[in-house]
Design an enzyme around this catalytic site. Sequence first.
Site, PDB file in Angstrom:
ATOM      1  N   ARG A  62     -52.361  95.269  -1.328  1.00  0.00           N
ATOM      2  CA  ARG A  62     -52.895  94.484  -0.204  1.00  0.00           C
ATOM      3  C   ARG A  62     -52.643  92.997  -0.435  1.00  0.00           C
ATOM      4  O   ARG A  62     -52.529  92.222   0.494  1.00  0.00           O
ATOM      5  CB  ARG A  62     -54.396  94.762   0.016  1.00  0.00           C
ATOM      6  N   TYR A 126     -46.895  85.544  25.501  1.00  0.00           N
ATOM      7  CA  TYR A 126     -46.948  86.990  25.243  1.00  0.00           C
ATOM      8  C   TYR A 126     -48.377  87.475  25.551  1.00  0.00           C
ATOM      9  O   TYR A 126     -49.353  86.820  25.175  1.00  0.00           O
ATOM     10  CB  TYR A 126     -46.580  87.247  23.784  1.00  0.00           C
ATOM     11  N   ASP A 200     -43.976  80.610  18.042  1.00  0.00           N
ATOM     12  CA  ASP A 200     -43.656  82.038  18.036  1.00  0.00           C
ATOM     13  C   ASP A 200     -42.146  82.118  18.266  1.00  0.00           C
ATOM     14  O   ASP A 200     -41.648  81.879  19.364  1.00  0.00           O
ATOM     15  CB  ASP A 200     -44.429  82.740  19.161  1.00  0.00           C
ATOM     16  N   LYS A 225     -39.385  93.174  16.582  1.00  0.00           N
ATOM     17  CA  LYS A 225     -38.357  92.968  17.596  1.00  0.00           C
ATOM     18  C   LYS A 225     -36.994  92.747  16.927  1.00  0.00           C
ATOM     19  O   LYS A 225     -36.522  93.617  16.238  1.00  0.00           O
ATOM     20  CB  LYS A 225     -38.778  91.804  18.497  1.00  0.00           C
TER      21      LYS A 225
HETATM   22  C1  LIG Z   1     -44.238  91.705  20.431  1.00  0.00           C
HETATM   23  C2  LIG Z   1     -44.585  90.264  20.422  1.00  0.00           C
HETATM   24  C3  LIG Z   1     -45.724  89.791  19.764  1.00  0.00           C
HETATM   25  C4  LIG Z   1     -46.716  90.712  19.074  1.00  0.00           C
HETATM   26  O1  LIG Z   1     -46.151  91.375  18.016  1.00  0.00           O
HETATM   27  P1  LIG Z   1     -46.634  92.821  17.466  1.00  0.00           P
HETATM   28  O2  LIG Z   1     -45.666  93.088  16.377  1.00  0.00           O
HETATM   29  O3  LIG Z   1     -46.582  93.785  18.599  1.00  0.00           O
HETATM   30  O4  LIG Z   1     -48.033  92.618  16.989  1.00  0.00           O
HETATM   31  C5  LIG Z   1     -45.947  88.429  19.754  1.00  0.00           C
HETATM   32  N1  LIG Z   1     -45.130  87.570  20.390  1.00  0.00           N
HETATM   33  C6  LIG Z   1     -44.039  87.984  21.051  1.00  0.00           C
HETATM   34  C7  LIG Z   1     -43.165  86.982  21.726  1.00  0.00           C
HETATM   35  C8  LIG Z   1     -43.734  89.336  21.095  1.00  0.00           C
HETATM   36  O5  LIG Z   1     -42.644  89.749  21.768  1.00  0.00           O
END
Ligand SMILES: *Cc1c(COP(=O)(O)O)cnc(C)c1O
Length: 413
Positions: A62, A126, A200, A225
């Site tokens: 962890r 998001y 982000d 992603k």
């Molecule tokens: C998918 C996504 C998130 C969240 O990510 P998870 O891995 O689903 O928790 C945050 N920001 C953007 C731009 C995303 O496409």
Amino acid sequence: MSPDQPQRFEDICSAAIHSIHDEGSLHSHAIPIYATSTFVFDSAEQGMNRFAATEPGYIYSRFANPTTTAAEKLIAALEAFGLKDAGGAALQLKALLHASGQGALSTLCFSLLKSGDIILTNIALYGGTHEFFAYLLAGLGIQTLFIDLSDLDAVEQALRQHPQIRLIHIESPTNPLMGCTDIAAVCKLAVPYGVKVSVDNTFATPYLQQPFALGVDFVYHSTTKFLNGHGTAIGGVLVGKDTDFMNTTATKTFKLLGANANAFDAFLLINGIKTLPLRMRQHSSNAQHVAEWLEAHPAVAKVNYNGLKAHPDYALSARQMRYPGAVLSFELAGGIAAGKQFINRLRMCTRAVSLGTVDTLISHPASMSHAIMKPEERLKAGITDGLIRMSVGIEAVEDILADLEQALSGLPV
Ligand SMILES: *Cc1c(COP(=O)(O)O)cnc(C)c1O
């Protein structure tokens, strides 16, 4: 081979492949999956020293695990690639690998913010991030101001009026209209107020955009992603340039929240990242073709893609990003009924939420990714009921266009 010299590669393509290596004694070519919860101490003293951090070594997964650590070093090397710190040395970044993008956002917010602080961010975000701020943090006394971050006067005014602002959070490009924020300009405004800036960088990846070159303090990704790229694991990463903060407060928060990644997912992520530059080039080239093709199609009323001259952030995107990326959205002339018909007719493109996989994914934000937002908030963010989002994959572009062509044929123009 030393993983601590990101400057030694001519190109980030090589860094994506060679920045990390197995540190175990068997010299495994691939980074091994350390499927273990805990690590053995030679002696009581060694255990004590590891807990006291006076001796390096793993304790409990962890806290840290060799496979997740390798993925952290790789992502940090890419975000820092070619960049220098204020003293002219190679920029050092610290990354923490999480079980999801939302996990990485949690560590950022809970390590940086306390009750009474304010976050300044964009209206279009998001869906999960929006809800995290508007619901979860609001309940803990951390308020969020949702404004249009492309209005720099409004940013400056908010900073002047609200000395409690502690963090400006940027998503660029935004989901799903591909709006961009001038990251360098926002950082310049934030500095005199001592406000931190996070980005982000999920849609861009470090191959298309390096926010640390533009002055930000934190970057995070949903590694689910493009970084993973194959849709095989959920994951997230928080990267920071204040390595003291990252190694103390942020690491402590990370350990206590328990949103750490596991070794299997980290292994898949490392494998995915090896081809990141190749994939992002093909994603972007295909998306540009698809966007231009859709723009000329009579059944399509509007296309949102930052690589089109008609997009309001075309010039900013060209300045800030290497290529505009893989994601676009569009509005059908026939509205929501046509949208449903179109999605149901697809033969090759995949009907699914999420993005950033090698295959083309098509979704309907109003009923899927942004369904948790209130309808009026959705509309304020430009997400109409008929909007369709595409994450353009790396298939042959001819096959993508042929699928779109047959699915669009006969729809109202
Ligand atoms: C998918 C996504 C998130 C969240 O990510 P998870 O891995 O689903 O928790 C945050 N920001 C953007 C731009 C995303 O496409």
